[in-house]
Design a protein around this motif. Structure first.
Motif, PDB file in Angstrom:
ATOM      1  N   SER A 262      64.179  59.884  44.288  1.00  0.00           N
ATOM      2  CA  SER A 262      63.366  60.410  43.187  1.00  0.00           C
ATOM      3  C   SER A 262      64.002  60.159  41.821  1.00  0.00           C
ATOM      4  O   SER A 262      63.347  60.328  40.782  1.00  0.00           O
ATOM      5  CB  SER A 262      63.148  61.915  43.359  1.00  0.00           C
ATOM      6  OG  SER A 262      64.357  62.632  43.102  1.00  0.00           O
ATOM      7  N   ILE A 263      65.268  59.751  41.795  1.00  0.00           N
ATOM      8  CA  ILE A 263      66.000  59.651  40.530  1.00  0.00           C
ATOM      9  C   ILE A 263      65.515  58.464  39.694  1.00  0.00           C
ATOM     10  O   ILE A 263      65.456  57.330  40.164  1.00  0.00           O
ATOM     11  CB  ILE A 263      67.511  59.506  40.791  1.00  0.00           C
ATOM     12  CG1 ILE A 263      68.038  60.754  41.491  1.00  0.00           C
ATOM     13  CG2 ILE A 263      68.270  59.277  39.489  1.00  0.00           C
ATOM     14  CD1 ILE A 263      69.484  60.641  41.934  1.00  0.00           C
ATOM     15  N   LYS A 264      65.181  58.760  38.451  1.00  0.00           N
ATOM     16  CA  LYS A 264      64.794  57.715  37.508  1.00  0.00           C
ATOM     17  C   LYS A 264      65.418  58.014  36.148  1.00  0.00           C
ATOM     18  O   LYS A 264      65.394  59.159  35.689  1.00  0.00           O
ATOM     19  CB  LYS A 264      63.272  57.626  37.390  1.00  0.00           C
ATOM     20  CG  LYS A 264      62.578  57.138  38.654  1.00  0.00           C
ATOM     21  CD  LYS A 264      61.077  56.982  38.452  1.00  0.00           C
ATOM     22  CE  LYS A 264      60.411  56.464  39.725  1.00  0.00           C
ATOM     23  NZ  LYS A 264      58.937  56.314  39.552  1.00  0.00           N
ATOM     24  N   ILE A 265      65.982  56.985  35.539  1.00  0.00           N
ATOM     25  CA  ILE A 265      66.594  57.115  34.217  1.00  0.00           C
ATOM     26  C   ILE A 265      65.903  56.125  33.297  1.00  0.00           C
ATOM     27  O   ILE A 265      65.900  54.918  33.567  1.00  0.00           O
ATOM     28  CB  ILE A 265      68.109  56.829  34.270  1.00  0.00           C
ATOM     29  CG1 ILE A 265      68.792  57.784  35.259  1.00  0.00           C
ATOM     30  CG2 ILE A 265      68.734  56.972  32.885  1.00  0.00           C
ATOM     31  CD1 ILE A 265      70.245  57.435  35.539  1.00  0.00           C
ATOM     32  N   SER A 266      65.312  56.605  32.240  1.00  0.00           N
ATOM     33  CA  SER A 266      64.566  55.728  31.345  1.00  0.00           C
ATOM     34  C   SER A 266      65.505  54.924  30.453  1.00  0.00           C
ATOM     35  O   SER A 266      66.684  55.263  30.280  1.00  0.00           O
ATOM     36  CB  SER A 266      63.618  56.553  30.466  1.00  0.00           C
ATOM     37  OG  SER A 266      64.354  57.247  29.458  1.00  0.00           O
ATOM     38  N   ALA A 267      64.974  53.866  29.874  1.00  0.00           N
ATOM     39  CA  ALA A 267      65.720  53.103  28.872  1.00  0.00           C
ATOM     40  C   ALA A 267      65.713  53.893  27.565  1.00  0.00           C
ATOM     41  O   ALA A 267      65.000  54.895  27.425  1.00  0.00           O
ATOM     42  CB  ALA A 267      65.069  51.739  28.679  1.00  0.00           C
ATOM     43  N   LEU A 268      66.519  53.467  26.606  1.00  0.00           N
ATOM     44  CA  LEU A 268      66.523  54.123  25.301  1.00  0.00           C
ATOM     45  C   LEU A 268      65.149  53.985  24.660  1.00  0.00           C
ATOM     46  O   LEU A 268      64.535  52.914  24.721  1.00  0.00           O
ATOM     47  CB  LEU A 268      67.591  53.490  24.396  1.00  0.00           C
ATOM     48  CG  LEU A 268      69.044  53.729  24.815  1.00  0.00           C
ATOM     49  CD1 LEU A 268      69.972  52.813  24.027  1.00  0.00           C
ATOM     50  CD2 LEU A 268      69.417  55.190  24.587  1.00  0.00           C
ATOM     51  N   ALA A 269      64.660  55.061  24.077  1.00  0.00           N
ATOM     52  CA  ALA A 269      63.340  55.033  23.453  1.00  0.00           C
ATOM     53  C   ALA A 269      63.296  53.985  22.341  1.00  0.00           C
ATOM     54  O   ALA A 269      64.212  53.884  21.521  1.00  0.00           O
ATOM     55  CB  ALA A 269      63.006  56.413  22.884  1.00  0.00           C
ATOM     56  N   GLY A 270      62.233  53.180  22.336  1.00  0.00           N
ATOM     57  CA  GLY A 270      62.061  52.174  21.298  1.00  0.00           C
ATOM     58  C   GLY A 270      62.788  50.868  21.548  1.00  0.00           C
ATOM     59  O   GLY A 270      62.620  49.905  20.792  1.00  0.00           O
ATOM     60  N   SER A 271      63.595  50.812  22.604  1.00  0.00           N
ATOM     61  CA  SER A 271      64.345  49.591  22.888  1.00  0.00           C
ATOM     62  C   SER A 271      63.434  48.542  23.527  1.00  0.00           C
ATOM     63  O   SER A 271      62.618  48.856  24.396  1.00  0.00           O
ATOM     64  CB  SER A 271      65.515  49.897  23.820  1.00  0.00           C
ATOM     65  OG  SER A 271      66.181  48.714  24.199  1.00  0.00           O
ATOM     66  N   THR A 272      63.581  47.297  23.087  1.00  0.00           N
ATOM     67  CA  THR A 272      62.800  46.197  23.667  1.00  0.00           C
ATOM     68  C   THR A 272      63.646  45.352  24.602  1.00  0.00           C
ATOM     69  O   THR A 272      63.148  44.430  25.237  1.00  0.00           O
ATOM     70  CB  THR A 272      62.242  45.293  22.544  1.00  0.00           C
ATOM     71  OG1 THR A 272      63.327  44.796  21.745  1.00  0.00           O
ATOM     72  CG2 THR A 272      61.284  46.083  21.649  1.00  0.00           C
ATOM     73  N   GLU A 273      64.937  45.681  24.697  1.00  0.00           N
ATOM     74  CA  GLU A 273      65.860  44.944  25.556  1.00  0.00           C
ATOM     75  C   GLU A 273      65.962  45.617  26.925  1.00  0.00           C
ATOM     76  O   GLU A 273      65.844  46.835  27.034  1.00  0.00           O
ATOM     77  CB  GLU A 273      67.254  44.876  24.925  1.00  0.00           C
ATOM     78  CG  GLU A 273      67.302  44.155  23.593  1.00  0.00           C
ATOM     79  CD  GLU A 273      66.972  42.685  23.737  1.00  0.00           C
ATOM     80  OE1 GLU A 273      67.365  42.084  24.760  1.00  0.00           O
ATOM     81  OE2 GLU A 273      66.274  42.146  22.857  1.00  0.00           O
TER      82      GLU A 273
END
Length: 292
Positions: A262-273
């Protein structure tokens, strides 16, 4: 039968005294609980999916059904603000230095490991996650200097594995310490994110039960990482995966599998990389290889 008032009064007091003392101790305990403990006990954490914001990221994890107790950080985490608190405490030599490991989500379940009613023994399956804030100076070290060994950048597997390296003590059957050995590592992928994992089995020693301990690490910035610790009250050596297992082992394994996947870690907000440690989900490690 003849009753004497004083005798009756003494009997009543003796019966009520333990309850009165317990109530007083309970009130004293409640008064001194830390804020997180107070929240968890007064407002029990139900099973379900939980989201914690870490700066501009989000950390998601499910607390499965069957948990005996659980806790989670109910506040958004501002790492810069927390680092400033640590720096200020260091400057004034405050002994109550904030912990660099911030709790995220933790929970456990009680497992009846014996065959009731013949053997009533119990163990616990537990899972805990935390965010570690490493000193910022580590990532600023000149790698060509004599301090190169202290350099760390948790955006790389090389550094993540090196700086979180740990050892395990070796004991004989009587509990005497014989030495220590480095815990082996591998790299697994959970929902498209790489984690460095260390795995070891602890045999039963004297009055300590056997258990399996898996510790996972993944970086979220150059000077911070998330650590996940899974403890199971059994070992694959005792209960091989390719053979029929007791029902309580199956339940413990399923409990761990539901939480891990179930674990999910999002990317930094606004990052396109692409986020570091992010790979294609087709590379996910099979769940049967994640659980003990």
């Amino acid at each position: 039968m003849k009753y004497y008032p004083i005798t009756v009064a003494m009997i009543v007091v003796s019966l009520l005294m333990p309850k009165l003392l317990f109530a007083a101790d309970l009130e004293t305990y409640k008064h001194f609980r830390n804020p997180q403990e107070r929240l968890d006990q007064d407002y029990p954490v139900p099973p379900g999916n939980y989201t914690i914001r870490i700066d501009s990221r989000t950390f998601n994890m499910t607390i499965p059904e069957g948990r005996t107790a659980a806790t989670y950080n109910r506040n958004d985490i501002d790492t810069q603000n927390y680092r400033e608190q640590i720096s200020e405490a260091i400057k004034v030599l405050d002994n109550n230095l904030p912990n660099r490991m911030l709790g995220l989500i933790g929970f456990w379940r009680k497992d009846q490991t014996g065959i009731w009613p013949f053997v009533s023994t119990y163990g616990a399956t537990s899972i805990g996650t935390g965010l570690y804030l490493a000193p910022e100076w580590e990532s600023k070290i000149d790698r060509t200097s004599d301090k190169e060994l202290l350099w760390a950048d948790y955006r790389t597997l090389e550094s993540l594995v090196k700086m979180t390296k740990s050892f395990n003590y070796i004991y004989d059957a009587k509990g005497n310490r014989l030495g220590r050995k480095e815990i082996p590592r591998d790299v697994v992928v959970v929902n498209g994110r790489q984690w460095a994992r260390e795995h070891y089995e602890k045999a039963a020693i004297v009055d300590l039960p056997e258990e399996t301990v898996d510790t996972y690490y993944t970086g979220v910035s150059e000077n911070s990482y998330i650590r996940l610790i899974v403890r199971a009250p059994y070992t694959a050596s005792r209960y091989p995966k390719d053979k029929e297992r007791p029902e309580w082992v199956k339940q413990s394994s399923a409990f761990i599998a539901q939480a891990l996947t179930s674990i999910k870690i999002s990317a930094l907000a606004g990052s396109t990389e692409p986020d570091f440690f992010t790979v294609d989900e087709s590379l996910n490690t099979p769940v049967e290889m994640l659980v003990p």
